[in-house]
Design a protein around this motif. Structure first.
Motif, short mmCIF file in Angstrom:
data_model
loop_
_atom_site.label_atom_id
_atom_site.label_comp_id
_atom_site.label_asym_id
_atom_site.label_seq_id
_atom_site.Cartn_x
_atom_site.Cartn_y
_atom_site.Cartn_z
N LYS A 122 0.98 -1.05 -0.11
CA LYS A 122 0.16 -0.22 -0.31
C LYS A 122 0.85 0.91 -0.25
O LYS A 122 0.61 2.22 -0.37
CB LYS A 122 -1.02 0.15 1.37
CG LYS A 122 -1.78 1.06 1.00
CD LYS A 122 -2.29 1.17 2.73
CE LYS A 122 -3.43 2.35 2.31
NZ LYS A 122 -4.34 2.04 3.80
N ASP A 123 2.16 0.82 0.80
CA ASP A 123 2.72 2.47 0.68
C ASP A 123 3.62 2.71 -0.91
O ASP A 123 4.20 4.46 -1.51
CB ASP A 123 3.94 2.46 1.93
CG ASP A 123 3.40 2.19 3.38
OD1 ASP A 123 1.71 2.74 3.43
OD2 ASP A 123 4.09 1.62 3.77
N GLU A 124 3.81 1.51 -1.02
CA GLU A 124 4.86 1.71 -2.60
C GLU A 124 3.75 1.85 -3.24
O GLU A 124 3.71 2.82 -3.96
CB GLU A 124 5.27 0.73 -2.67
CG GLU A 124 6.23 -0.26 -2.33
CD GLU A 124 6.14 -1.70 -2.66
OE1 GLU A 124 7.79 -1.35 -2.56
OE2 GLU A 124 5.98 -2.80 -2.78
N ILE A 125 2.34 1.56 -2.90
CA ILE A 125 1.64 2.47 -4.16
C ILE A 125 0.96 3.97 -4.20
O ILE A 125 0.63 5.23 -4.84
CB ILE A 125 -0.29 1.66 -4.30
CG1 ILE A 125 0.42 0.33 -4.76
CG2 ILE A 125 -0.76 2.48 -4.85
CD1 ILE A 125 -0.94 -0.44 -4.22
N MET A 126 0.92 4.30 -2.73
CA MET A 126 0.61 5.69 -2.80
C MET A 126 1.72 6.58 -3.08
O MET A 126 1.62 7.55 -3.92
CB MET A 126 0.43 6.06 -0.69
CG MET A 126 -0.71 5.00 -0.55
SD MET A 126 -2.17 5.39 -1.11
CE MET A 126 -1.80 7.02 -0.64
N ARG A 127 2.90 6.38 -2.91
CA ARG A 127 4.56 6.51 -3.18
C ARG A 127 4.28 6.85 -4.35
O ARG A 127 4.43 8.24 -5.62
CB ARG A 127 5.93 6.23 -3.11
CG ARG A 127 6.25 6.66 -1.16
CD ARG A 127 7.78 5.49 -1.58
NE ARG A 127 7.61 4.66 -1.59
CZ ARG A 127 8.10 3.66 -0.53
NH1 ARG A 127 8.11 3.50 0.41
NH2 ARG A 127 8.28 2.47 -1.60
N LEU A 128 3.68 6.34 -5.61
CA LEU A 128 3.90 6.43 -7.02
C LEU A 128 2.47 6.99 -7.06
O LEU A 128 2.81 8.10 -8.39
CB LEU A 128 3.28 4.80 -7.34
CG LEU A 128 4.66 4.25 -7.80
CD1 LEU A 128 4.03 3.04 -8.49
CD2 LEU A 128 5.34 4.00 -8.51
#
Length: 130
Positions: A122-128
């Motif tokens: 979820k964090d990686e998606i939010m960063r993208l």
């Protein structure tokens, strides 16, 4: 009078026939990428036969070729694909009544590896998205 169908091919006969097989695949409207992949696999098998120098192509030759692919660093999935292409070639020779039986071993195809896809957190998606 019909010709006698051989039960095995020599490496020389194989080298003469596989371009005809590729031509038949082209006429079936296979993509150039597919034809290129087929040609690569069939040439690798031809080159192996030239090195091994058998009188006729046997299941043992096919099995040893598959092992040599894996030993040379080819991935299991690529070896699986190449094995399938060579198998299709021999199926074609039987259909065309150029060969009585295939030299492909019944259980010789390398297992295909299924790799797990890494799902982003979820964090990686939010960063993208930011």
């Amino acid at each position: 009078m019909p010709h006698e169908i051989p039960s095995a091919l020599t490496p020389k006969e194989y080298a003469e026939l596989y371009p005809r097989y590729l031509a038949s695949e082209r006429s079936r409207k296979k993509s150039e990428y597919t034809i290129t992949t087929y040609e690569l696999a069939l040439r690798k098998f031809r080159d192996y036969l030239n090195e091994a120098d058998p009188d006729t192509i046997s299941p043992l030759d096919v099995s040893e070729w598959t092992d040599s692919l894996l030993d040379s660093g080819v991935s299991t999935n690529t070896a699986h694909q190449y094995y399938g292409i060579v198998s299709m070639f021999f199926d074609w020779t039987i259909q065309m009544k150029l060969l009585k039986e295939s030299p492909m071993p019944e259980d010789g195809q390398p297992e295909k590896e299924f790799k797990k896809k890494k799902i982003p957190s979820k964090d990686e998606i939010m960063r993208l998205l930011d």
